[in-house]
Design a protein around this motif. Structure first.
Motif, short mmCIF file in Angstrom:
data_model
loop_
_atom_site.label_atom_id
_atom_site.label_comp_id
_atom_site.label_asym_id
_atom_site.label_seq_id
_atom_site.Cartn_x
_atom_site.Cartn_y
_atom_site.Cartn_z
N TYR A 179 -24.21 21.13 14.49
CA TYR A 179 -23.63 20.48 13.31
C TYR A 179 -22.56 19.52 13.80
O TYR A 179 -21.71 19.89 14.62
N ARG A 203 -26.00 16.20 10.45
CA ARG A 203 -25.59 16.97 9.28
C ARG A 203 -26.75 17.75 8.64
O ARG A 203 -26.64 18.19 7.50
N TYR A 254 -27.65 20.70 9.04
CA TYR A 254 -27.22 22.06 8.71
C TYR A 254 -26.86 22.20 7.24
O TYR A 254 -27.02 23.27 6.65
N GLU A 255 -26.39 21.12 6.64
CA GLU A 255 -25.91 21.18 5.26
C GLU A 255 -27.03 21.36 4.23
O GLU A 255 -26.77 21.83 3.13
#
Length: 345
Positions: free
Chosen positions: A188, A193, A195-196
């Motif tokens: 991350y 990004r 992971y979001e």
């Protein structure tokens, strides 16, 4: 140093964790990361301890076990209960089909091997380094639960799982009353990004803390790369290593422009701002930082000494925003039905 709960477990960890992938350098791959020896490692570890960072991350495959050996030797002068050790297994360690994966056979061998190399009788956090689709999840989780009950492992975690793999693992642990994954070690960063999209909402819902690896985006957010100052062709920062993600130049420069602006406002460095941005995000328990020398380490440790404002975090959010994959772009059209997770801590 701030401490946070590791997910919803009872363990508290510092918001920075020192990664020891640079220890050893005994294979060609890891030599590019670093070749820190025992004396150098002890100096770095003592700096961490002085700063309140007592969490150290390694893995069996780092320099073919040599990283674990050096870490064990470098902390031998410290009371064992004063440090937290994280290590991992799953990837190949030797020849043959049974020297890899998350089977009972391989994990039993690797856990005992890690204990010996580290010179300890227990591991604080033990990770599945990756997902093994060939081994039933029940076999993996029951094996880990056995080691927890024996006291050889305190907490279990996973790394690089997809959302369904992590959720299914948690469901199986709940079904049988086995130890559950307290944390998920994930990639991350401001230029990574993903992971979001799914894993962060899962972490919020299930109480799984994130331990972030490569928080500086495979070396792209060190401040050495910016518009008009691109990395050399073929460098690690340009191409990534070991399957690292490709990042388009213009996107990277836009993110670094925003980092430069916030760094100017705060008087902090670009990497310190990039690390602090992560610490403002939900589910984050700790960031795994690395360093080849004391100067790099001191600079990274200072990333936890300040707090970005909401406006500064938003500026970085906007600069690093990317299109999201299906079905998330569709769900975002109906925000009342699918509210986003909280943006900041």
């Amino acid at each position: 140093m701030e401490f946070r709960q590791l997910g919803k477990s009872g363990l508290h960890v510092p918001v920075l964790c020192f990664g020891t992938g640079t220890f050893g350098g005994s294979t060609d791959f890891f030599k590019a990361w670093g070749s820190t020896d025992v004396a150098e490692a002890r100096e770095l570890i003592d700096l961490c301890m002085d700063a309140g960072v007592n969490f150290f991350d390694t893995a069996d495959v780092y320099s073919a076990g040599h990283s674990e050996e050096i870490l064990g030797a470098a902390i031998a002068h410290l009371p064992r209960e004063s440090v937290l050790i994280s290590t991992k297994a799953t990837f190949p360690f030797g020849e043959g089909p049974n020297n890899q994966g998350s089977s009972r056979a391989h994990l039993t061998k690797q856990i005992h091997g890690s204990l010996k190399r580290l010179g300890t009788d227990y591991i604080d956090v033990f990770h599945m380094h990756g997902f093994d689709a060939n081994t039933p999840m029940e076999e993996t989780l029951s094996t880990l639960d056995d080691f927890v009950r024996q006291g050889k492992i305190r907490y279990i975690a996973c790394s690089n799982f997809s959302g369904w793999q992590l959720q299914r693992s948690l469901d199986i642990s709940a079904q049988y009353g086995w130890a559950r994954y307290a944390a998920h070690q994930v990639y991350y960063s401001l230029v990574g990004r993903d992971y979001e999209h799914e894993l962060m909402p899962l972490g919020i819902a299930e109480g799984v803390g994130a331990l972030v690896w490569s928080p500086l985006g495979w070396g792209r957010l060190t401040g050495k790369i910016r518009r008009g100052q691109p990395p050399a062709e073929g460098s690690r920062a340009k191409e990534g290593t070991a399957g690292g993600p490709v990042v388009e130049d213009e996107y990277l420069y836009t993110v670094v422009d925003a980092l430069d602006a916030v760094a100017g406002e705060t008087g902090k460095s670009v990497p310190q701002v990039a690390l602090n941005w992560l610490l403002r995000k939900p589910t984050i328990s700790s960031l795994i930082i690395g360093a080849r020398n004391a100067e790099q380490l001191k600079a990274n440790l200072a990333a936890a000494s300040f707090t970005l404002s909401t406006e500064q975090v938003q500026k970085l959010d906007q600069a690093s925003e990317r299109p999201v994959p299906y079905p998330y772009w569709h769900q975002r059209q109906f925000g009342q039905l699918n509210p986003a997770p909280p943006s900041y801590r």
